[in-house]
Design an enzyme around this catalytic site. Structure first.
Site, short mmCIF file in Angstrom:
data_model
loop_
_atom_site.label_atom_id
_atom_site.label_comp_id
_atom_site.label_asym_id
_atom_site.label_seq_id
_atom_site.Cartn_x
_atom_site.Cartn_y
_atom_site.Cartn_z
CD GLU A 1 -3.03 -0.73 0.00
OE1 GLU A 1 -3.24 0.45 -0.35
OE2 GLU A 1 -3.59 -1.69 -0.56
CE1 TYR B 1 -7.91 3.50 -0.75
CE2 TYR B 1 -5.53 3.23 -0.51
CZ TYR B 1 -6.73 2.90 -1.14
OH TYR B 1 -6.74 1.97 -2.13
CG ASP C 1 -9.50 4.06 -4.88
OD1 ASP C 1 -10.66 3.96 -5.36
OD2 ASP C 1 -8.57 3.30 -5.22
#
Length: 316
Positions: free
Chosen positions: A57, A142, A160
Site C-alpha cells: 500500500e 485510506y 479512492d
C-alpha cells in the site's frame, strides 16, 4: 424494524439521491462473480500478511503498479518481516526506496518507524482495525482501511479515486465525499471488505477508467449503470500530477542517492553532481541546494553539518 439498507439510502436524501438499484444483492453478486472469474494478478492479493500488505500500500501511493511488483518482491526478500525491517538501518531503507524510484523518500522512513512501533508497542502483532492501524507512523485513513480490509477482512468500504469514478457513473452519486462514503458503505456486503474492496477498485482500474471499457472488459454493472444508459461518462476531476522532470522531487531523489553512495559530501560537490548548471552563487546554487537539504532534514532523511566554514550533508 427498518431494513438497514433502507436506513442508509434514506440518509442520502438531500435532493441529490443517487439512483441506487432496487436489488443491491444482485449488484453485489454481479461484481463478486466478475472479480472472481478474472482479475489482474498482483502478488499482494495472494497474501493476508498485514506487513506485506502495508508495504504494498505504501509503495503503491502515486506509483504505477507494474513498477511496484518487482520493488515489493525485492523489499520483502531483503526485509521479510516487520521485525527485520525494524532492525534495519533507516538509511539502508531510504537508499532502497530511492534506488527503486518509489517517490517521496519520507514514506520509507515512515514505513521503518511503523515496523518499529509494531515490534515495540504491539509485541510484534499488527493491530487489526482501521482506527488502531492509524496509530502507526505515516498510516492515514485510506491505508489503515486497506490493511484492515485485505489482511483482516475487517475494514470499511474503500473510497479512492477509482471507486468515486465508478459510483459517480454507475449510480449518479453527486461529487461529494460524504455521499461517496455513504453509497460505498451501502453497496458493500457486510463482512466482506477483503473481496469487495479489491473487486470495486479492480472495476475502476480495468473497466471504468478515465476512458471507459464497459463492453471490452465485460463490466458487470452495465444493466444498472446510469452512465452506460445515458452515454454520459463524465466523472469527478482527477488532479494531474506535476511533472517529475526538473522538479524538486527529482533533485531530492538525486541527493538521497548520492549521499547513499558517500559517507558525506560538501555542498558544492553535491550541487555539481545533481545538476550540470549548478553555480554556487547562481539561481540554482547554494541557497537553492540548502533549501532542498533543509526539506530532507525536516523529513528526517538528511543531517546537515557546518564546521570550519564548510557545509556537509550525510544521510541520517
Amino acid at each position: 424494524m427498518t431494513d438497514p439498507d433502507e436506513t442508509v439510502v434514506s440518509g442520502l436524501a438531500d435532493g441529490d439521491d443517487p439512483s441506487l438499484p432496487a436489488d443491491p444483492e444482485a449488484v453485489r453478486d454481479a461484481l463478486r462473480e466478475w472479480y472472481e472469474t478474472d482479475h489482474r494478478e498482483f502478488p499482494w492479493r495472494r497474501t493476508t500478511d498485514p506487513y506485506e500488505i502495508l508495504v504494498s500500500e505504501v509503495m503503491s501511493q502515486q506509483t504505477q503498479l507494474d513498477r511496484v511488483v518487482p520493488a515489493w518482491e525485492d523489499f520483502l526478500e531483503r526485509w521479510p518481516t516487520a521485525a527485520d525491517l525494524a532492525a534495519a538501518d533507516q538509511s539502508d531503507v531510504v537508499a532502497f526506496w530511492s534506488d527503486h524510484s518509489l517517490g517521496y523518500n519520507n514514506r520509507a522512513t515512515y514505513l521503518h518507524e511503523a515496523a518499529t512501533q509494531v515490534e515495540t508497542e504491539y509485541g510484534g502483532a499488527f493491530p487489526d482495525s482501521p482506527d488502531e492501524l492509524r496509530e502507526l507512523m505515516g498510516v492515514g485513513p485510506y491505508t489503515a482501511n486497506a490493511v484492515a480490509s485485505f489482511a483482516f477482512n475487517n475494514g470499511d468500504a474503500v473510497v479512492d479515486t477509482n471507486v468515486k469514478r465508478v459510483l459517480h457513473r454507475a449510480f449518479d452519486v453527486p461529487d461529494d465525499d460524504d455521499a461517496f462514503e455513504r453509497v460505498a458503505s451501502h453497496v458493500m456486503p457486510a463482512g466482506e471488505s477483503r473481496i469487495w474492496n479489491n473487486a470495486i477498485m479492480e472495476l475502476g482500474g480495468v473497466a471504468c477508467g478515465k476512458k471507459p471499457r464497459c463492453d471490452e472488459a465485460g463490466c458487470p454493472w452495465r444493466e444498472w449503470c446510469h452512465a452506460y444508459q445515458t452515454g454520459d461518462f463524465t466523472a469527478p476531476d482527477v488532479p494531474t500530477q506535476p511533472s517529475f522532470e526538473g522538479s524538486r522531487r527529482q533533485f531530492r531523489g538525486r541527493i538521497v542517492r548520492l549521499l547513499g553512495e558517500h559517507d558525506e559530501m560538501d555542498l558544492d560537490a553535491l550541487g555539481h553532481r545533481i545538476r550540470v548548471d549548478y553555480t554556487p552563487d547562481g539561481e540554482h546554487g547554494r541557497e537553492w541546494l540548502r533549501g532542498l537539504l533543509s526539506d530532507l532534514a525536516d523529513d528526517g532523511l538528511v543531517r546537515i553539518e557546518e564546521r570550519d566554514d564548510q557545509i556537509t550533508a550525510r544521510l541520517r
